[in-house]
Design an enzyme around this catalytic site. Structure first.
Site, mmCIF file in Angstrom:
data_model
loop_
_atom_site.group_PDB
_atom_site.id
_atom_site.type_symbol
_atom_site.label_atom_id
_atom_site.label_comp_id
_atom_site.label_asym_id
_atom_site.label_seq_id
_atom_site.Cartn_x
_atom_site.Cartn_y
_atom_site.Cartn_z
ATOM 1 N N PRO A 1 0.722 -1.253 -0.019
ATOM 2 C CA PRO A 1 0.151 -0.063 -0.007
ATOM 3 C C PRO A 1 0.699 1.512 0.085
ATOM 4 O O PRO A 1 1.817 1.329 0.772
ATOM 5 C CB PRO A 1 -0.828 -0.014 1.317
ATOM 6 N N ASN A 2 0.258 2.290 -0.909
ATOM 7 C CA ASN A 2 0.933 3.558 -0.986
ATOM 8 C C ASN A 2 2.345 3.581 -1.577
ATOM 9 O O ASN A 2 2.796 4.906 -1.760
ATOM 10 C CB ASN A 2 1.189 4.216 0.597
ATOM 11 N N ARG B 1 5.330 10.880 -2.929
ATOM 12 C CA ARG B 1 4.971 10.659 -1.613
ATOM 13 C C ARG B 1 6.134 10.864 -0.543
ATOM 14 O O ARG B 1 7.165 10.294 -0.606
ATOM 15 C CB ARG B 1 4.661 9.001 -1.489
ATOM 16 N N TYR C 1 10.992 9.158 1.429
ATOM 17 C CA TYR C 1 10.988 8.067 0.452
ATOM 18 C C TYR C 1 11.903 8.234 -0.586
ATOM 19 O O TYR C 1 11.985 7.381 -1.722
ATOM 20 C CB TYR C 1 9.581 7.601 0.171
ATOM 21 N N ASN D 1 8.623 -5.180 -0.574
ATOM 22 C CA ASN D 1 8.204 -3.952 0.351
ATOM 23 C C ASN D 1 6.737 -3.897 0.710
ATOM 24 O O ASN D 1 5.973 -3.545 -0.114
ATOM 25 C CB ASN D 1 8.934 -2.625 -0.298
ATOM 26 N N ALA E 1 3.168 -0.544 5.180
ATOM 27 C CA ALA E 1 2.547 -0.666 6.771
ATOM 28 C C ALA E 1 2.036 -2.037 6.868
ATOM 29 O O ALA E 1 1.939 -2.131 7.930
ATOM 30 C CB ALA E 1 1.452 0.483 6.798
ATOM 31 N N GLU F 1 13.302 -8.610 2.312
ATOM 32 C CA GLU F 1 12.294 -7.421 2.592
ATOM 33 C C GLU F 1 13.040 -6.127 2.477
ATOM 34 O O GLU F 1 14.174 -6.056 2.808
ATOM 35 C CB GLU F 1 11.857 -7.655 3.977
ATOM 36 N N HIS G 1 12.492 -1.816 2.888
ATOM 37 C CA HIS G 1 12.397 -0.512 3.178
ATOM 38 C C HIS G 1 12.908 0.602 2.746
ATOM 39 O O HIS G 1 14.200 0.411 3.028
ATOM 40 C CB HIS G 1 11.822 -0.539 4.596
ATOM 41 N N ARG H 1 12.490 5.992 13.064
ATOM 42 C CA ARG H 1 11.123 6.398 12.886
ATOM 43 C C ARG H 1 9.872 6.249 14.166
ATOM 44 O O ARG H 1 10.725 5.715 15.038
ATOM 45 C CB ARG H 1 10.344 6.172 11.496
HETATM 46 C C1 DQA Z 1 7.813 1.618 4.128
HETATM 47 C C2 DQA Z 1 8.132 2.101 5.918
HETATM 48 C C3 DQA Z 1 6.473 1.592 6.233
HETATM 49 O O1 DQA Z 1 6.488 1.869 7.582
HETATM 50 C C4 DQA Z 1 5.530 2.607 5.519
HETATM 51 O O2 DQA Z 1 4.387 2.351 6.077
HETATM 52 C C5 DQA Z 1 5.730 2.542 4.163
HETATM 53 C C6 DQA Z 1 6.833 2.511 3.461
HETATM 54 C C7 DQA Z 1 9.646 1.958 3.580
HETATM 55 O O3 DQA Z 1 9.761 1.685 2.553
HETATM 56 O O4 DQA Z 1 10.331 2.744 4.164
HETATM 57 O O5 DQA Z 1 4.770 2.610 3.456
HETATM 58 O O6 DQA Z 1 7.832 0.238 3.867
#
Ligand code: DQA
Length: 144
Positions: free
Chosen positions: A10-11, A18, A23, A73, A76, A97, A99, A106
């Site tokens: 998501p996102n 974003r 990011y 990735n 959340a 994984e 991020h 954070r």
């Molecule tokens: C993320 C970190 C997560 O906490 C966040 O919810 C994201 C992006 C990152 O790539 O840093 O959506 O996975």
């Protein structure tokens, strides 16, 4: 052609615009291109899936048992994506994984990942370059 699965949760579709201070400015298309370049050295192709929905990510994993490995990735969903975790537990290949941000630097709600204990490795805090490193690690980890 052997394929690597790249899963983004998501996102992550909005990367580039974003919160670029967190990011970065690379888009998801930039990241997919970078991963494709890295795995091309092994003659592998890329299956890239992004979804705002945990269900879609699970379905993509269930369809990908024939891939050589995966980079994920979860966004959340790292925090409480228990169904995604179960799907990853059944995925039979190595996966990494990623991020973009250093989640441990954070908010405290980002400090737990329900999926990390199952990963072959975790990369965090190196921005889009982390995906490239994950791809490179897979090219070295996966046997011919
Ligand atoms: C993320 C970190 C997560 O906490 C966040 O919810 C994201 C992006 C990152 O790539 O840093 O959506 O996975």
């Amino acid at each position: 052609m052997p394929e690597v699965l790249l899963l983004n949760g998501p996102n992550l579709s909005t990367l580039g615009r974003r919160q670029p201070e967190i990011y970065g400015t690379d888009t998801l298309a930039d990241i997919e291109k970078a991963v494709s370049e890295e795995i091309a050295v092994r003659g592998w192709g890329l299956t890239a899936v992004q979804s705002e929905s945990e269900a879609d990510l699970i379905l993509a994993l269930q369809d990908a048992y024939g891939t050589v490995g995966a980079i994920i990735n979860p966004g959340a969903l790292m925090i409480a994506g228990w169904s995604l975790r179960d799907a990853l537990a059944s995925y039979p290949r190595p996966w990494i994984e990623v991020h973009l941000s250093n989640v441990w630097a954070r908010e405290s709600f980002r400090h737990e990942s329900v999926i990390s204990p199952l990963a072959s490795g975790v990369i965090a805090g190196l921005g889009a370059y982390g995906y490239r490193l994950a791809a490179r690690a897979l090219t070295r980890r996966v046997e011919d």
